[in-house]
Each structure stands twice: as C-alpha cells, then as structure tokens.
Design a protein around this motif. Sequence first.
Motif, mmCIF file in Angstrom:
data_model
loop_
_atom_site.group_PDB
_atom_site.id
_atom_site.type_symbol
_atom_site.label_atom_id
_atom_site.label_comp_id
_atom_site.label_asym_id
_atom_site.label_seq_id
_atom_site.Cartn_x
_atom_site.Cartn_y
_atom_site.Cartn_z
ATOM 1 N N ARG A 510 3.010 68.048 -55.546
ATOM 2 C CA ARG A 510 1.783 68.855 -55.562
ATOM 3 C C ARG A 510 0.551 67.957 -55.652
ATOM 4 O O ARG A 510 -0.453 68.189 -54.949
ATOM 5 C CB ARG A 510 1.840 69.818 -56.738
ATOM 6 C CG ARG A 510 0.668 70.759 -56.853
ATOM 7 C CD ARG A 510 0.893 71.719 -58.002
ATOM 8 N NE ARG A 510 -0.254 72.583 -58.216
ATOM 9 C CZ ARG A 510 -0.296 73.557 -59.128
ATOM 10 N NH1 ARG A 510 0.751 73.784 -59.898
ATOM 11 N NH2 ARG A 510 -1.374 74.297 -59.268
ATOM 12 N N HIS A 548 5.763 78.463 -52.761
ATOM 13 C CA HIS A 548 4.319 78.720 -52.746
ATOM 14 C C HIS A 548 3.566 77.480 -52.276
ATOM 15 O O HIS A 548 2.675 77.565 -51.418
ATOM 16 C CB HIS A 548 3.873 79.129 -54.158
ATOM 17 C CG HIS A 548 2.392 79.272 -54.320
ATOM 18 N ND1 HIS A 548 1.761 80.492 -54.371
ATOM 19 C CD2 HIS A 548 1.397 78.330 -54.452
ATOM 20 C CE1 HIS A 548 0.461 80.313 -54.530
ATOM 21 N NE2 HIS A 548 0.218 79.008 -54.590
ATOM 22 N N GLN A 549 3.918 76.305 -52.841
ATOM 23 C CA GLN A 549 3.208 75.081 -52.476
ATOM 24 C C GLN A 549 3.494 74.680 -51.034
ATOM 25 O O GLN A 549 2.601 74.183 -50.327
ATOM 26 C CB GLN A 549 3.584 73.946 -53.430
ATOM 27 C CG GLN A 549 3.191 74.179 -54.881
ATOM 28 C CD GLN A 549 1.713 74.387 -55.080
ATOM 29 O OE1 GLN A 549 0.887 73.868 -54.314
ATOM 30 N NE2 GLN A 549 1.348 75.163 -56.093
ATOM 31 N N ARG A 552 1.311 76.769 -48.902
ATOM 32 C CA ARG A 552 -0.094 76.356 -49.022
ATOM 33 C C ARG A 552 -0.389 75.133 -48.175
ATOM 34 O O ARG A 552 -1.378 75.089 -47.427
ATOM 35 C CB ARG A 552 -0.431 76.080 -50.491
ATOM 36 C CG ARG A 552 -1.874 75.588 -50.701
ATOM 37 C CD ARG A 552 -2.274 75.650 -52.158
ATOM 38 N NE ARG A 552 -1.682 74.592 -52.953
ATOM 39 C CZ ARG A 552 -2.284 73.428 -53.210
ATOM 40 N NH1 ARG A 552 -3.472 73.159 -52.689
ATOM 41 N NH2 ARG A 552 -1.699 72.537 -53.983
ATOM 42 N N GLU A 556 -2.777 74.353 -45.019
ATOM 43 C CA GLU A 556 -3.842 73.360 -45.090
ATOM 44 C C GLU A 556 -3.695 72.267 -44.030
ATOM 45 O O GLU A 556 -4.622 71.472 -43.831
ATOM 46 C CB GLU A 556 -3.901 72.758 -46.494
ATOM 47 C CG GLU A 556 -4.391 73.784 -47.524
ATOM 48 C CD GLU A 556 -4.440 73.255 -48.946
ATOM 49 O OE1 GLU A 556 -4.090 72.072 -49.144
ATOM 50 O OE2 GLU A 556 -4.824 74.021 -49.849
ATOM 51 N N ALA A 563 1.617 79.940 -42.529
ATOM 52 C CA ALA A 563 1.352 80.028 -43.960
ATOM 53 C C ALA A 563 1.268 81.471 -44.412
ATOM 54 O O ALA A 563 1.828 81.849 -45.452
ATOM 55 C CB ALA A 563 0.060 79.287 -44.297
ATOM 56 N N PHE A 567 3.704 83.175 -47.121
ATOM 57 C CA PHE A 567 3.162 83.757 -48.350
ATOM 58 C C PHE A 567 3.539 85.224 -48.494
ATOM 59 O O PHE A 567 3.733 85.710 -49.621
ATOM 60 C CB PHE A 567 1.645 83.575 -48.414
ATOM 61 C CG PHE A 567 1.229 82.313 -49.104
ATOM 62 C CD1 PHE A 567 1.571 82.078 -50.430
ATOM 63 C CD2 PHE A 567 0.508 81.340 -48.421
ATOM 64 C CE1 PHE A 567 1.200 80.909 -51.070
ATOM 65 C CE2 PHE A 567 0.131 80.162 -49.056
ATOM 66 C CZ PHE A 567 0.480 79.944 -50.381
ATOM 67 N N SER A 588 -0.195 83.932 -55.457
ATOM 68 C CA SER A 588 0.369 83.961 -54.104
ATOM 69 C C SER A 588 -0.326 85.004 -53.236
ATOM 70 O O SER A 588 -0.533 84.796 -52.029
ATOM 71 C CB SER A 588 1.877 84.247 -54.173
ATOM 72 O OG SER A 588 2.572 83.167 -54.755
ATOM 73 N N GLN A 591 -3.604 83.508 -51.999
ATOM 74 C CA GLN A 591 -3.368 82.553 -50.920
ATOM 75 C C GLN A 591 -2.971 83.281 -49.633
ATOM 76 O O GLN A 591 -3.354 82.865 -48.530
ATOM 77 C CB GLN A 591 -2.284 81.552 -51.329
ATOM 78 C CG GLN A 591 -2.666 80.616 -52.459
ATOM 79 C CD GLN A 591 -3.685 79.572 -52.041
ATOM 80 O OE1 GLN A 591 -4.011 79.427 -50.857
ATOM 81 N NE2 GLN A 591 -4.223 78.838 -53.007
ATOM 82 N N ARG A 594 -6.119 84.435 -48.145
ATOM 83 C CA ARG A 594 -6.858 83.294 -47.603
ATOM 84 C C ARG A 594 -6.380 82.930 -46.205
ATOM 85 O O ARG A 594 -7.196 82.743 -45.284
ATOM 86 C CB ARG A 594 -6.704 82.113 -48.554
ATOM 87 C CG ARG A 594 -7.214 80.780 -48.031
ATOM 88 C CD ARG A 594 -6.730 79.642 -48.926
ATOM 89 N NE ARG A 594 -7.102 78.344 -48.417
ATOM 90 C CZ ARG A 594 -6.659 77.187 -48.912
ATOM 91 N NH1 ARG A 594 -5.826 77.195 -49.949
ATOM 92 N NH2 ARG A 594 -7.045 76.038 -48.389
#
Length: 643
Positions: A510, A548-549, A552, A556, A563, A567, A588, A591, A594
Amino acid sequence: MRRDAYMSLCARLREGGFVLLIGESTAGKSRLAFEAMRDQLQDHRFHQPTPGRGFDDVLAAMATGRRHVIWLDELDLYLGAGGLTIDVVHRFLARRPGWHVVILATMRVREYDRHSARHREVSDAAVWRTGRDVLLLARDPLELPREWSTDELSRARAATADRRVARAVSQAPHYGVAEALAAGPELVADWRRAQSIGDHPRGAALVAAAVDCRRMGLHRPVPLDLLVSLHTPYLNGSRKQPPLESTEEGVAWATAITYGSSSLLTEVPGQGYLAFDYLIDQTFLGAVPEASWITLLPHLTPAESYDVGWAATDLQRPDHAIAAFDHARRHGVANADYAYLLAWGNAGHAAAAARQLGEIAADRSTRLGVNHPDTLQAQHDQARYLGESGGATQAAQILHHVVVRRTAIFGTDGPLTLTSQEYRAKFLGNSGEYDIAVRMLTQNAEQRRRTLGDTHVDTLLARVSIARYTAKAGQPDVAVRQLAALIDEMRSVVGPDSPYSLSARYEHARAVGDAGMPQEALHLLTELLAQQRRILGSAHPRVLSTRHQIARFIGETGNADAAASLFAEVVNDRVRVLGAGHVRTLGSRLQHARFLADAGEQEQAAATLHATYRLCLEALGQQHPLSQFAENLTRTVPLPKTN
C-alpha cells in the motif's frame, strides 16, 4: 556437560515454589529440569498429572508425605479450559510446617510468548487471562538458550568418549547441541524430503496432519483413525509421486527412531500419536488446510473446542473460531460466550460486538468495580470493536480512560497498558490525527523493545503500525523503507505464512502505491492476495482490504472501468461480511463512486456518492477522514438535486 543455568535451577529447586524453565524446542529444557530434580529432590514424592484430567488426584496424593515435586513438562498442555488455575497453584504450594513443595514446569518460549501476549490481536478472555496469570506466579522464569555458550561447549568437548556429543558439538555453529542430539534438523530434513520427493508420501502426510493438530490447538495424542481422516490434503500431488505406501508402512516410517534419539511421531499406547514438538515451530510451515479445521471439530470435547477456538483466533481464522467457540458455549464451557462474541467481532461484525461488549462492561463495572481487570478488559474490547466499526474518536476516548487505570494497576510498561495505549494511538490516527499517532506509537514501540526485545512480535507489530501512520501522514516513501526491512525481520521471527507477515506485506504494498508506484504495488498485492486466500479464506476482512487496494491502484493507473467493476464486487462482499454501515464498506463505496465518475458514469456516480456521503455523516461525523474524503469528492462529482 552441565548447562550454565544448572546451578541457578538447582538453587530455585531448593527454595521451592513454582519453577518455570522456558526455551525453544530441543533447547534441552526437559533434560536439564530432570537432572536438576534428580540431583536436588531425591527424597521428594514425584507427581506427573495427565493433561486435561484435572489435579484432584495429585492433591489427594499429596496428603501423604511432606516433600513433593509436581512435574509439568510442556506447561502449555496444562493451560486452557479446565486447566491449571491460580487456585490450584496456591493449593499445591500452601504453606505447611515442615513441607517442601516444588512445581517444576517447562515450556516452549513461543507458547510462553503466545500466552503472555494473547492480547495483541485478540483479547484475553477469562480462561486465557487465567493462563497468563498462572505464568506470572512463576517469578522470573529461567530461560535456556538454544545456542550453547563458550563455557558449555568447552565442557561438552571434554566428553570426547561420546561420539554423538562430539558430533553435536561440531554442529554448534549451525544448531544448538541439544537440538543436534535430538536429531531435530535431520528429522526436519527427512520429513521435507519425503514430502517433496515422495519416497514416503503417506507417512509425511500423517506427520503433517499431526503437526497441524498441535497448531490448531489440540495437544493430546491423536488417534490413528482421525489422523487418517485428516491426512489427505497433505499428500503431495507431484506427477512423479510413486504409489502410496500403506497406512501401516507410513506409520512405521514416521515412528521410527532416527539417529538413535527421536522420531517424527511418538505413539502413546492406547491414545494415539503426537508430533515431535520441534516440527511445530518451523517457519516454513504453510497454512492449516480448510479441510483440517472442518474435519477436526466434530472429534473435539467442548473444552478442546474452546482451546481450538483460541488457536483459530491466533491464526486469524475467525470463521473456524466462531464454530469452535459455538460448540464450547453450547456445552457450557466457562467464558465461551465471551470468546464467541470476540470471534464474531473479528469476523467483521464489529459494531454488534461493540454494543454487546459495552453492556458487559457496564455490568462488570457495577458488579466488580471500575478498576477490576475484567471491567477494564471489557472496556478495552468495546473500544477496539467500536473503533473498527467507525467510531474511532469515541474508541480513543474510552481507551484513554482504560490506559489511565491500567497504568495505575500494572504500571507504564505493563503489557495490558501498552496494548490499550497502542490501540488508542491507532484510533487517534484513524480519526485523522496522524502525527499524534506516529509519536505515540513510536513511544509504545520503544517501551516494547525495552521490555520485550527487538525481535519480539509485539515490538515488530508496533513498528508496522508506525510505518502505516507515517504513510498516512504524507510520508509513504519513508514508510516503504521502514516496511521493507520489517518484512524480512517478521518472516524470520514468525514465518512467511504468518498473518503478521502478511499484514506487513500489505502495508508495504500500500505504501509503495501511495509513494507513486502503482504498478509495483499491484504486483505486490496480487501475489499477496493469492497467499491470503490460501491462508485466511476468501471472505476474510483482510482479503477484502487487499482487493480494495488492488481495485484502487488499477483505477489510479488509468483503467477506471475495471476499477469501478472491481469495486462493485468488493462493496457487495463487504456488505455481506462487514455490513452496509461498516467504515470499510463505506470506503469501498466512495471509491466505487470515484471511479464510476472517472469512467463517465456521472449519474450513477452521483447517486452512489450522495447516499454514501449521508451514511458517512450519520455513522462517522463531519470530521472523520472518510467524511472529509466524501466531501472532497462532491466537488468533482456534484450531488444530484433532490426535492
């Protein structure tokens, strides 16, 4: 060929009382204790209780004679549900004119640490606190190092008539002398060779099943029919594997005395088989297979289920802990209800656990008093689950109260004080006070290092927490360097498959992504996810955090569509496992909104964000970092107008 600790041990035996000798497996604890006992307590009556059978027979037998020694080799076998209590120890050691009583116990250092540090990831339910309190009655346990000192090696070299001793001394740069004499390294090599090459695949699998029974918390001999039921998942699936030997041949190989000293399995006539304890602490051991937990549970007594529940909790398998504690509580095992509640909270139902623990804390405060250790423990547990369910600020406030009272009772460096102090720091960090959290955690880690040592797991985990909040404070590059070193240290101390090692790897990956290297983070997280699923199961909250990571960082790197899709899956699973209002579920969902917006799905993104923002305000408050994140999102994803 006496160890340096021999004279100190003899002096303690002459004083009487509770004498505890700790050390690694095959450090020579039992042999040293036996020789000192034979030398110093020749005129004492010898008592060896059977684990799990209580102590009434020993107490009755002590009515005759005035000199007694109670031999508790591998003390951890006598702890747990229905085991040794403070009251029993006091009854053994009750002062009588002319009496001399010794409780002589040995214990593997890893088991000693596990009992004394149980509060690290899971709370001390009453029976496990009792186990810890029993250990505290043994003042200043005598630790026997695995590696021999220069003086000890010199004395051993003088015994040149014994070729086995001479050979063991020659291996001292790599192994402890007692370790070599017990043929520990050779037996491990034989076992691993049988697993990989397949010359004794069934025998190796039976050994693996017996080892994992110990790791799952079952410490009595395992009947052969149960070992046979358990061993299938451990069979090597290599295409070059020869035909399986018969069960009888596998057992004969596993129980054969090797190098004139030890065997992989020891038969206890009429009861079953025990794995050589040297095997249990090996760092290369993989996760206990899912099928082993499921197969074992129906064969347990309620008291054994309670112990297995704590082992499952220690291995961060709350699903199996729930099943084991449920079996124990339905059969009236003391404190199993409380343990079940903790397992339920660990499985993702933190808010419900916090509510019930708050009721328990209030009841204990009324019945036992505000300073009673059980009251403070319930308040600590309430705060822990309250914080995990999103109430970080309130949790930190409760823990401030607990820290003050625990400091007054246990001192500044008391393990329970340090644990509540650490959780308070983390929840302050979760409330957005990152710099304060780092400062408090740094102080906490230094206290642990001073009292426990640099390589103790509690010290290492405190350092992981420092790195985590260092990254949150805006210095992910610093955290990356901190965690890279910690991963290697953690692996060497607890093994690569330990949940603690996995946690360090998660924080490292992370931080790598937050430091501007999302592709590298994705590579690290993808490798971690496969291992987490194998060890923790697909529904474990930490597995969901890794997913989740991954989602993300995929977003990104520019793939918003992928993504958003990932999610959506994470949100569904977090709702199922943690609940719709859990702070991680809300994270979550934000995100998800987003990356829906980034993918051009403005209407769906706005609706998702609007609903989630409202939930954040209701559940967490305006000042919570997640609420602030949601508010910032509204500037790029305008909320839809509502009537």
